[in-house]
Structures are given as C-alpha cells and as structure tokens.
Motif scaffolding. Sequence first.
Motif, short mmCIF file in Angstrom:
data_model
loop_
_atom_site.label_atom_id
_atom_site.label_comp_id
_atom_site.label_asym_id
_atom_site.label_seq_id
_atom_site.Cartn_x
_atom_site.Cartn_y
_atom_site.Cartn_z
N GLY A 37 1.53 -9.44 20.97
CA GLY A 37 0.54 -10.13 21.76
C GLY A 37 0.00 -11.36 21.05
N ARG A 80 0.34 -15.14 22.52
CA ARG A 80 -0.82 -16.00 22.77
C ARG A 80 -0.68 -17.34 22.04
N ASP A 100 -0.73 -6.26 25.47
CA ASP A 100 -0.85 -7.05 26.69
C ASP A 100 0.03 -8.29 26.57
N THR A 121 0.53 -10.55 29.15
CA THR A 121 0.24 -11.47 30.25
C THR A 121 0.56 -12.90 29.83
N GLY A 122 1.31 -13.60 30.65
CA GLY A 122 1.71 -14.96 30.34
C GLY A 122 3.13 -15.09 29.87
N SER A 179 7.15 -15.07 30.07
CA SER A 179 8.14 -15.36 31.10
C SER A 179 9.04 -14.17 31.37
N GLU A 187 8.82 -6.44 32.04
CA GLU A 187 8.07 -7.34 32.91
C GLU A 187 8.96 -8.54 33.21
N PRO A 237 8.25 -11.56 35.72
CA PRO A 237 7.47 -12.22 36.77
C PRO A 237 8.26 -13.20 37.63
N SER A 269 4.52 -21.82 40.70
CA SER A 269 5.41 -20.80 40.18
C SER A 269 6.86 -21.05 40.59
#
Length: 272
Positions: free
Chosen positions: A185, A189, A210, A212-213, A215, A233, A235, A263
Amino acid sequence: MPALIFDCDGVLADTEQYGHLPAFNQTFADFDVPVQWSVEDYAVKVRIGGGKERMRSILTPALALQLGLKDDDAIDAAILSWHKRKTEVYKGLVESGVMPARPGIARIVGEASDAGWTLAVASTSAEPAVRAVLTHAVGESLAAQFSVFAGDVVPAKKPAPDIYLLALSDLGVSPEDAIVVEDSGNGLRAAVAAGLRTVVTVSGFTREEDFTGASLVVSSLGDPDGEQAEVLENPHGTDVPGVVTLTTLQDLLAYPGPGDAGSAPTTDTEIP
C-alpha cells in the motif's frame, strides 16, 4: 519508449520474510541489541519505509540509554553501523539463493527489454542490496540495462512520491509513459501520488492492504509453465490470461492515469 519501473522488496523477490527479517535479527544479535522481531512483529515494521527507519523505531529512550546512546549523534552513528552490517548480511542471503525471483519477473523484463522499454528500480532499500536482488532475479545482462534509484537518494521515502518523481525526471519519462510494479500500500500510494499507473503483485505481508488506485492487483505476474496470476482487482477489465504480459501493461497505459479524469482508454487501442 515506455518505462517499466519496479519496486524491489516483495516485487523482484520475496525478500522481506526470508531476507530482510533474518538480516535485521542477525544484526541486532551482532551488536548486542536485545531485540528479535517475530514474523508478526515484522508485519508491522514493514509498513515503515526504509531499513534505517525501521531500526530507529526500536530505540525507545530506555533502550537507547541501556545501549549507551546518550544523544542524537550517538543514535545516528549506531544506526549507520547497524544498517551497514545488516546490508552485508542481507547481500549474503541474496547471493546464497534463498530468495528466488518472484514468478514472471525475468520473463516480463525480457519482454520489455526486447521491445526497447526503459527499465528501472525505485526502492527505499540500500542500493547494494537492490542491485544484488536485481542481478539474482534477472541475470547480469538484463540487470545492466536498469537504472536504479534506491536508499537515501531522496529525503522522504514511500509513501511519499519523491523516489518516483526523481526516477521520472532522471529517465526523462512522463508519467503517461510509465508503469510501476509494486507490492504494498505504501508503494502504491507513492506511485499514484507521482501520477503513475501501478500493477500490484501482492506479497505475504501485503495481501490484505488497501490497493485503491491500482490499475491491476494480482497474486504475481505469473509464468506460462508455472504459477498462474490470480486476479484480485481489475478495475479496467484488462485481459490477464494467467500471466501479466507486456501487452497487458500496454493496455493499462491506454487508460487515464491517477491524475487524469475519466475512465475510458486514452487511445484507439481496443481494450478487452
């Protein structure tokens, strides 16, 4: 040409549990520091960016006094000595072969090299340790093609974006043309804050963090005849047929980066 930038620990090889942890503990023993980290202890310490910073975290006022470290200068000198020894122990572990490269590393580096991509490592670990892991993971010929940004080349370590911003500047590459492979993480970040698309290959210490963000988040890059990449994940719905390939990375580069709006893909490339 695009750039492919790797973190080192947990990305090129599973170095944390089988390299850094025993090297820290051996160093503490060598200097008569009454600390030995368990795997559970280290799962917390690994969230601190930088080996010297992790060492500094043990120095409560009581322990510093016990060790005869009476002021900040003495503490700084001790940490430098400890870290030098720790790097020596760690390099020995790397060279012994106890930490094989993670699945897909040598393969995708070879693909990127053949395609003329710029290759780099951006890590908070000491440069000699990073170069040892890199060479062991991909071989001397491919390792020689890498630019290495490591250790104290920037004052603020991950999750600050500084090391990635330095890498982009020195490589002469824009964020739109670079993709990062991270495992934590903090690393994610740092990369996202630098505007970089990031593939996360989770490691044993980071799987529950986490992301999140990111690719793409996978268990590893995967190998056709070995461990397959488990998609955790995705996205953008990018095709990952058991392995992350250079085509996968090119597809991800077609989507807007963390600092861009929207997106949809940024080119006419068809994305599965």
